[in-house]
Scaffold this motif. Structure first.
Motif, PDB file in Angstrom:
ATOM      1  N   LYS A 187      43.138  32.920  48.057  1.00  0.00           N
ATOM      2  CA  LYS A 187      43.951  33.672  49.011  1.00  0.00           C
ATOM      3  C   LYS A 187      43.083  34.488  49.978  1.00  0.00           C
ATOM      4  O   LYS A 187      43.250  34.401  51.194  1.00  0.00           O
ATOM      5  N   HIS A 188      42.157  35.240  49.434  1.00  0.00           N
ATOM      6  CA  HIS A 188      41.386  36.157  50.268  1.00  0.00           C
ATOM      7  C   HIS A 188      40.336  35.402  51.089  1.00  0.00           C
ATOM      8  O   HIS A 188      40.075  35.740  52.233  1.00  0.00           O
ATOM      9  N   HIS A 189      39.735  34.379  50.502  1.00  0.00           N
ATOM     10  CA  HIS A 189      38.640  33.674  51.180  1.00  0.00           C
ATOM     11  C   HIS A 189      39.048  32.323  51.751  1.00  0.00           C
ATOM     12  O   HIS A 189      38.241  31.671  52.422  1.00  0.00           O
ATOM     13  N   GLY A 190      40.251  31.872  51.462  1.00  0.00           N
ATOM     14  CA  GLY A 190      40.680  30.565  51.960  1.00  0.00           C
ATOM     15  C   GLY A 190      39.808  29.430  51.463  1.00  0.00           C
ATOM     16  O   GLY A 190      39.693  28.386  52.103  1.00  0.00           O
ATOM     17  N   ALA A 191      39.166  29.628  50.313  1.00  0.00           N
ATOM     18  CA  ALA A 191      38.309  28.584  49.747  1.00  0.00           C
ATOM     19  C   ALA A 191      39.004  27.977  48.536  1.00  0.00           C
ATOM     20  O   ALA A 191      40.113  28.372  48.184  1.00  0.00           O
ATOM     21  N   GLU A 192      38.369  27.007  47.925  1.00  0.00           N
ATOM     22  CA  GLU A 192      38.885  26.428  46.689  1.00  0.00           C
ATOM     23  C   GLU A 192      37.972  26.838  45.541  1.00  0.00           C
ATOM     24  O   GLU A 192      36.833  27.249  45.759  1.00  0.00           O
ATOM     25  N   VAL A 193      38.493  26.733  44.329  1.00  0.00           N
ATOM     26  CA  VAL A 193      37.616  26.974  43.187  1.00  0.00           C
ATOM     27  C   VAL A 193      36.762  25.730  42.979  1.00  0.00           C
ATOM     28  O   VAL A 193      37.226  24.606  43.157  1.00  0.00           O
ATOM     29  N   ALA A 194      35.496  25.945  42.621  1.00  0.00           N
ATOM     30  CA  ALA A 194      34.577  24.815  42.481  1.00  0.00           C
ATOM     31  C   ALA A 194      34.836  24.040  41.199  1.00  0.00           C
ATOM     32  O   ALA A 194      34.578  22.847  41.126  1.00  0.00           O
ATOM     33  N   PHE A 195      35.351  24.738  40.177  1.00  0.00           N
ATOM     34  CA  PHE A 195      35.612  24.124  38.859  1.00  0.00           C
ATOM     35  C   PHE A 195      36.486  25.127  38.104  1.00  0.00           C
ATOM     36  O   PHE A 195      36.574  26.294  38.514  1.00  0.00           O
ATOM     37  N   PRO A 196      37.139  24.687  37.028  1.00  0.00           N
ATOM     38  CA  PRO A 196      37.975  25.633  36.275  1.00  0.00           C
ATOM     39  C   PRO A 196      37.128  26.805  35.758  1.00  0.00           C
ATOM     40  O   PRO A 196      36.119  26.589  35.080  1.00  0.00           O
ATOM     41  N   SER A 197      37.545  28.012  36.101  1.00  0.00           N
ATOM     42  CA  SER A 197      36.723  29.184  35.799  1.00  0.00           C
ATOM     43  C   SER A 197      36.673  29.457  34.296  1.00  0.00           C
ATOM     44  O   SER A 197      37.667  29.284  33.591  1.00  0.00           O
ATOM     45  N   ILE A 198      35.507  29.908  33.854  1.00  0.00           N
ATOM     46  CA  ILE A 198      35.326  30.289  32.450  1.00  0.00           C
ATOM     47  C   ILE A 198      35.434  31.804  32.350  1.00  0.00           C
ATOM     48  O   ILE A 198      34.753  32.525  33.078  1.00  0.00           O
ATOM     49  N   VAL A 199      36.344  32.274  31.496  1.00  0.00           N
ATOM     50  CA  VAL A 199      36.431  33.702  31.186  1.00  0.00           C
ATOM     51  C   VAL A 199      36.500  33.811  29.670  1.00  0.00           C
ATOM     52  O   VAL A 199      37.469  33.356  29.052  1.00  0.00           O
ATOM     53  N   VAL A 200      35.467  34.368  29.055  1.00  0.00           N
ATOM     54  CA  VAL A 200      35.439  34.517  27.597  1.00  0.00           C
ATOM     55  C   VAL A 200      35.016  35.945  27.270  1.00  0.00           C
ATOM     56  O   VAL A 200      34.183  36.528  27.974  1.00  0.00           O
ATOM     57  N   SER A 201      35.598  36.482  26.184  1.00  0.00           N
ATOM     58  CA  SER A 201      35.344  37.891  25.865  1.00  0.00           C
ATOM     59  C   SER A 201      35.138  38.082  24.367  1.00  0.00           C
ATOM     60  O   SER A 201      35.551  37.246  23.563  1.00  0.00           O
TER      61      SER A 201
END
Ligand code: ZN
Ligand code: ZN
Length: 367
Positions: A187-201
């Motif tokens: 939304k903010h950058h008008g770009a696409e995600v390069a790959f499914p993001s990893i979020v681990v905690s």
């Protein structure tokens, strides 16, 4: 025509020159390109299906009716031809008209079914020879326009990480962190995600490629974000690990070990360096700190139109770094039941050494 698109078309023209040089070097009279990413690299065409044929003299792009307008716009320097159906009934006829001698196919990028179909349709008029990695080998070194696209994707990643530092706090789930992150990119950058993001905690951060779950972040957690943006088709790939609350002495010690390993590896990067030697700089430092068993993956990979665009630096690879390659440097330490820390940056290999393209805060952040 904007400056950007004319530069892109110069860039594509230059790739055709490089491809022809490589075909001559391999004594390949003609190459049929069918892999969509390689097709994009050679022609500029971004559709999901088509074929390019490149010889020393000819260069055509064949697409079906869905894509004829798009192909003419995106690949003005290619001779555009129309396939009679997405099953490519007349492809064999187009090939026979153009090729005298052998036809090379991308053996590492073509399915057995597509190969059998092509061979049957050619019916012995042209001999098919297998070639591997011709275009992927060329793709590994980037031109100025490609580096510019990757650098822009890197700046988006930097911004998104800074933004996420204001979002991440105890009580938010991994999945909400991931959604917020990808929303910001799109939304903010008008770009696409390069790959499914990893979020681990927490303990889950010990999984180098874990996906986000409903786990809720707690004070004391390590939180690892690994994500990238895609600009003009080109990827960035960055990883940061932060701590919620004040870091324990062990968290601090492991973090500084990973960071020092990464910085030493980046300092060792130069044209002509063997990927495995740069890998061993980081791996040796981590082993000396007592974590030799906790760093299982390679040090880094090439990025470009694919996030894993080619070989980079690993203990076993034979890859040698060259000027204009863009690679990740991403050592990590993963301790079962405790957690993991990885720091990943993207660097351009230059005559003078590594130029870092990502610049998000690299020191240990506690939120
Ligand atoms: Zn990554
Ligand atoms: Zn990576």
């Amino acid at each position: 025509m904007s400056h950007g698109s004319s530069r892109t078309s110069d860039s594509v023209l230059n790739r055709l020159v490089r491809l022809r040089e490589e075909l001559a070097r391999r004594q390949v009279p003609a190459l049929l390109v069918s892999d969509v990413t390689n097709l994009r690299w050679v022609t500029g065409f971004t559709g999901s299906h088509g074929y390019a044929l490149v010889t020393g003299r000819d260069a055509w792009l064949a697409v079906d009716s869905r894509y004829t307008l798009q192909a003419a716009q995106q690949a003005p320097h290619m001779e555009c031809k129309r396939l009679t159906s997405s099953g490519s009934e007349n492809l064999a006829a187009l090939i026979t008209e153009t090729v005298c001698g052998d036809l090379a196919i991308e053996a590492d990028r073509m399915t057995v079914a597509a190969y059998d179909d092509l061979r049957r349709r050619l019916d012995g008029t042209v001999r098919i020879v297998s070639q591997e990695g011709i275009i992927r080998g060329l793709r590994v070194t980037k031109d100025a326009a490609e580096v510019d696209s990757i650098a822009r994707a890197c700046r988006i990643a930097d911004d998104v990480f800074a933004y996420m530092c204001g979002i991440i706090k105890p009580g938010i789930s991994e999945r909400d962190v991931m959604l917020e992150l990808e929303w910001r990119i799109r939304k903010h950058h008008g770009a696409e995600v390069a790959f499914p993001s990893i979020v681990v905690s927490g303990p889950r951060s010990a999984m180098p490629h874990g996906t986000a779950t409903e786990r809720v972040l707690e004070n004391g957690d390590l939180v690892t974000l690994d994500f990238g943006a895609r600009v003009d088709g080109y990827c960035s790939d960055i990883t940061r690990t932060i701590v919620l609350g004040s870091p324990s002495s062990e968290q601090r010690r492991v973090y500084l070990t990973v960071l020092e390993a990464q910085q030493r590896a980046i300092a060792a990067i130069r044209p002509g360096a063997a990927g495995k030697d740069v890998d061993s700089v980081a791996r040796g430092f981590i082993a000396d700190a007592g974590h030799g068993d906790h760093f299982g993956h390679g040090l880094g990979h090439s990025i470009g139109l694919d996030v894993h665009d080619g070989p980079g630096m690993s203990p076993t690879g034979e890859n040698v770094l060259a000027e204009s390659m863009v690679v990740t440097v991403e050592p990590g330490i993963y301790i079962p039941d405790w957690g993991g820390i990885r720091i990943e940056d993207d660097v351009l290999v230059t005559f003078h050494g590594a130029q870092t393209l990502t610049s998000a805060e690299r020191g240990l952040l506690s939120l």
